[in-house]
Design a protein around this motif. Sequence first.
Motif, PDB file in Angstrom:
ATOM      1  N   ARG A  85      -5.334 -16.677   6.644  1.00 20.40           N
ATOM      2  CA  ARG A  85      -3.527 -17.231   5.443  1.00 20.40           C
ATOM      3  C   ARG A  85      -4.412 -17.342   4.233  1.00 20.40           C
ATOM      4  NH1 ARG A  85      -0.481 -13.095   7.888  1.00 20.40           N
ATOM      5  NH2 ARG A  85      -0.495 -13.686  10.036  1.00 20.40           N
ATOM      6  N   PRO A  86      -5.011 -16.989   3.581  1.00 23.89           N
ATOM      7  CA  PRO A  86      -4.834 -16.872   2.206  1.00 23.89           C
ATOM      8  C   PRO A  86      -3.539 -17.401   0.725  1.00 23.89           C
ATOM      9  CG  PRO A  86      -6.191 -14.646   2.542  1.00 23.89           C
ATOM     10  CD  PRO A  86      -5.486 -15.509   3.255  1.00 23.89           C
ATOM     11  N   ASP A  87      -3.951 -17.243   0.024  1.00 25.19           N
ATOM     12  CA  ASP A  87      -2.355 -16.960  -1.033  1.00 25.19           C
ATOM     13  C   ASP A  87      -2.589 -16.148  -1.772  1.00 25.19           C
ATOM     14  OD1 ASP A  87      -1.558 -20.948  -0.490  1.00 25.19           O
ATOM     15  OD2 ASP A  87      -3.261 -21.109  -1.272  1.00 25.19           O
ATOM     16  N   VAL A  88      -4.014 -16.282  -2.002  1.00 29.23           N
ATOM     17  CA  VAL A  88      -3.836 -14.761  -2.552  1.00 29.23           C
ATOM     18  C   VAL A  88      -4.997 -14.083  -2.458  1.00 29.23           C
ATOM     19  CG1 VAL A  88      -4.738 -13.693  -5.052  1.00 29.23           C
ATOM     20  CG2 VAL A  88      -3.001 -15.576  -4.733  1.00 29.23           C
ATOM     21  N   VAL A  89      -4.948 -12.635  -2.422  1.00 29.68           N
ATOM     22  CA  VAL A  89      -6.262 -11.954  -1.698  1.00 29.68           C
ATOM     23  C   VAL A  89      -6.948 -10.889  -2.995  1.00 29.68           C
ATOM     24  CG1 VAL A  89      -6.807  -9.665  -0.689  1.00 29.68           C
ATOM     25  CG2 VAL A  89      -5.888 -11.089   0.400  1.00 29.68           C
ATOM     26  N   LEU A  90      -7.614 -10.805  -3.613  1.00 23.82           N
ATOM     27  CA  LEU A  90      -7.942 -10.029  -5.017  1.00 23.82           C
ATOM     28  C   LEU A  90      -8.798  -8.886  -4.130  1.00 23.82           C
ATOM     29  CD1 LEU A  90      -9.904 -12.469  -7.608  1.00 23.82           C
ATOM     30  CD2 LEU A  90      -7.403 -10.886  -7.320  1.00 23.82           C
ATOM     31  N   MET A  91      -8.328  -7.588  -4.138  1.00 19.78           N
ATOM     32  CA  MET A  91      -8.966  -7.029  -3.325  1.00 19.78           C
ATOM     33  C   MET A  91      -9.182  -5.116  -4.364  1.00 19.78           C
ATOM     34  SD  MET A  91      -8.450  -5.373  -0.552  1.00 19.78           S
ATOM     35  CE  MET A  91      -6.750  -6.068   0.898  1.00 19.78           C
ATOM     36  N   ASP A  92     -10.456  -4.989  -4.259  1.00 18.47           N
ATOM     37  CA  ASP A  92     -11.301  -3.898  -5.114  1.00 18.47           C
ATOM     38  C   ASP A  92     -10.736  -2.584  -3.821  1.00 18.47           C
ATOM     39  OD1 ASP A  92     -12.827  -2.067  -6.092  1.00 18.47           O
ATOM     40  OD2 ASP A  92     -14.384  -2.205  -4.681  1.00 18.47           O
ATOM     41  N   LEU A  93     -10.308  -0.932  -4.300  1.00 13.69           N
ATOM     42  CA  LEU A  93      -9.528  -0.210  -4.117  1.00 13.69           C
ATOM     43  C   LEU A  93     -10.098   0.611  -3.450  1.00 13.69           C
ATOM     44  CD1 LEU A  93      -6.922   0.476  -6.930  1.00 13.69           C
ATOM     45  CD2 LEU A  93      -6.622  -0.830  -4.315  1.00 13.69           C
ATOM     46  N   ARG A  94     -11.651   0.651  -4.108  1.00 12.77           N
ATOM     47  CA  ARG A  94     -12.266   1.545  -3.983  1.00 12.77           C
ATOM     48  C   ARG A  94     -13.487   1.438  -2.738  1.00 12.77           C
ATOM     49  NH1 ARG A  94     -13.583   6.644  -7.925  1.00 12.77           N
ATOM     50  NH2 ARG A  94     -11.845   7.167  -8.356  1.00 12.77           N
ATOM     51  N   MET A  95     -13.752   1.061  -1.811  1.00 15.90           N
ATOM     52  CA  MET A  95     -14.538   1.018  -0.751  1.00 15.90           C
ATOM     53  C   MET A  95     -14.633   1.806   0.433  1.00 15.90           C
ATOM     54  SD  MET A  95     -13.386  -3.098  -0.826  1.00 15.90           S
ATOM     55  CE  MET A  95     -11.964  -2.800   0.010  1.00 15.90           C
ATOM     56  N   PRO A  96     -15.230   1.428   0.960  1.00 15.92           N
ATOM     57  CA  PRO A  96     -16.281   2.025   2.648  1.00 15.92           C
ATOM     58  C   PRO A  96     -15.132   1.487   3.754  1.00 15.92           C
ATOM     59  CG  PRO A  96     -17.453   0.982   1.882  1.00 15.92           C
ATOM     60  CD  PRO A  96     -16.967   0.441   1.280  1.00 15.92           C
ATOM     61  N   VAL A  97     -14.664   2.149   5.284  1.00 17.31           N
ATOM     62  CA  VAL A  97     -14.223   1.237   5.784  1.00 17.31           C
ATOM     63  C   VAL A  97     -13.379   1.954   6.083  1.00 17.31           C
ATOM     64  CG1 VAL A  97     -14.503  -0.240   8.078  1.00 17.31           C
ATOM     65  CG2 VAL A  97     -16.460   0.000   6.734  1.00 17.31           C
ATOM     66  N   LEU A  98     -12.341   1.229   5.254  1.00 20.85           N
ATOM     67  CA  LEU A  98     -11.196   1.020   4.938  1.00 20.85           C
ATOM     68  C   LEU A  98     -11.010   0.142   3.698  1.00 20.85           C
ATOM     69  CD1 LEU A  98      -8.216   1.421   6.416  1.00 20.85           C
ATOM     70  CD2 LEU A  98      -8.306  -1.278   6.169  1.00 20.85           C
ATOM     71  N   ASP A  99     -10.039   1.877   2.676  1.00 24.55           N
ATOM     72  CA  ASP A  99      -9.900   1.417   1.255  1.00 24.55           C
ATOM     73  C   ASP A  99      -8.872   0.559   0.518  1.00 24.55           C
ATOM     74  OD1 ASP A  99      -6.762   2.024   0.346  1.00 24.55           O
ATOM     75  OD2 ASP A  99      -8.232   4.734   0.975  1.00 24.55           O
ATOM     76  N   GLY A 100      -8.739   0.191  -0.262  1.00 23.68           N
ATOM     77  CA  GLY A 100      -8.057  -1.421  -0.642  1.00 23.68           C
ATOM     78  C   GLY A 100      -6.608  -1.277  -0.808  1.00 23.68           C
ATOM     79  N   VAL A 101      -5.906   0.246  -0.895  1.00 24.69           N
ATOM     80  CA  VAL A 101      -4.065   0.938  -0.461  1.00 24.69           C
ATOM     81  C   VAL A 101      -4.106   0.389   0.696  1.00 24.69           C
ATOM     82  CG1 VAL A 101      -2.758   1.885  -1.089  1.00 24.69           C
ATOM     83  CG2 VAL A 101      -4.749   1.956  -2.771  1.00 24.69           C
ATOM     84  N   GLU A 102      -4.916   0.901   1.613  1.00 24.18           N
ATOM     85  CA  GLU A 102      -4.738   1.016   2.947  1.00 24.18           C
ATOM     86  C   GLU A 102      -4.305   0.118   3.778  1.00 24.18           C
ATOM     87  OE1 GLU A 102      -3.213   1.475   6.447  1.00 24.18           O
ATOM     88  OE2 GLU A 102      -2.425   2.773   4.648  1.00 24.18           O
TER      89      GLU A 102
END
Length: 217
Positions: free
Chosen positions: A45-62
């Motif tokens: 339960r972090p306060d903020v997630v810095l999320m890359d969008l293009r990634m393997p396994v599961l992309d950042g948008v999903e």
Amino acid sequence: MIRVLVVDDQALVRQGLRLILELAGFEVAEAGDGAAAVAAVAGQRPDVVLMDLRMPVLDGVEATRRIVADGDGSTRVIALTTFDADEHVVNALRAGAVGFLLKDVTSEGLADAVRRAVDGEPVLAPSVLARLMDHFAARPPRPPAPPAGVADLSERELEVLTRIGAGLSNAEIAAELVISMATVKTHVRHILAKLDVRDRAQAIVVAHEAGLRHGAR
């Protein structure tokens, strides 16, 4: 202490972001793909997630969509990527991200963005906000029907929403409309409720879909 989860499939990028954030006084954890991020958020339960969008396994948008859907609203996701294509911006915000930064952001800008996200402020790089405006400006100016809830807004709430759409902060809106910060916060709360959106970032999308333009005559 603010807790941040850095999600990127490149270890070197994660390490660099971690160093910047730790020097700014944040507690930092890492995840190497979207699926790992979803699991980490559920456990930490972090306060903020810095999320890359293009990634393997599961992309950042999903991954963002799942984090927002499964959470209690306490974790804010900021999309962080090299690309500022229109569809990336819109899809990330619609998935529930509270902002969108490019990886060329400065150390100070990154730390400030994390703090703003925790405070409930939208986080959009100027170039990204310009892209978002261009994206909707290229569409027909009058959609067949306004987004749900817009018709229920008062004249003052429409003024506030228009300025939210332009990326203005609460302080900037208060100064422009010559009202108090407390009044702005009340208007924002009512706007989010009437539009049935989670946060200001999604309200920005609604403002542009409704054709609201700051400074338009």
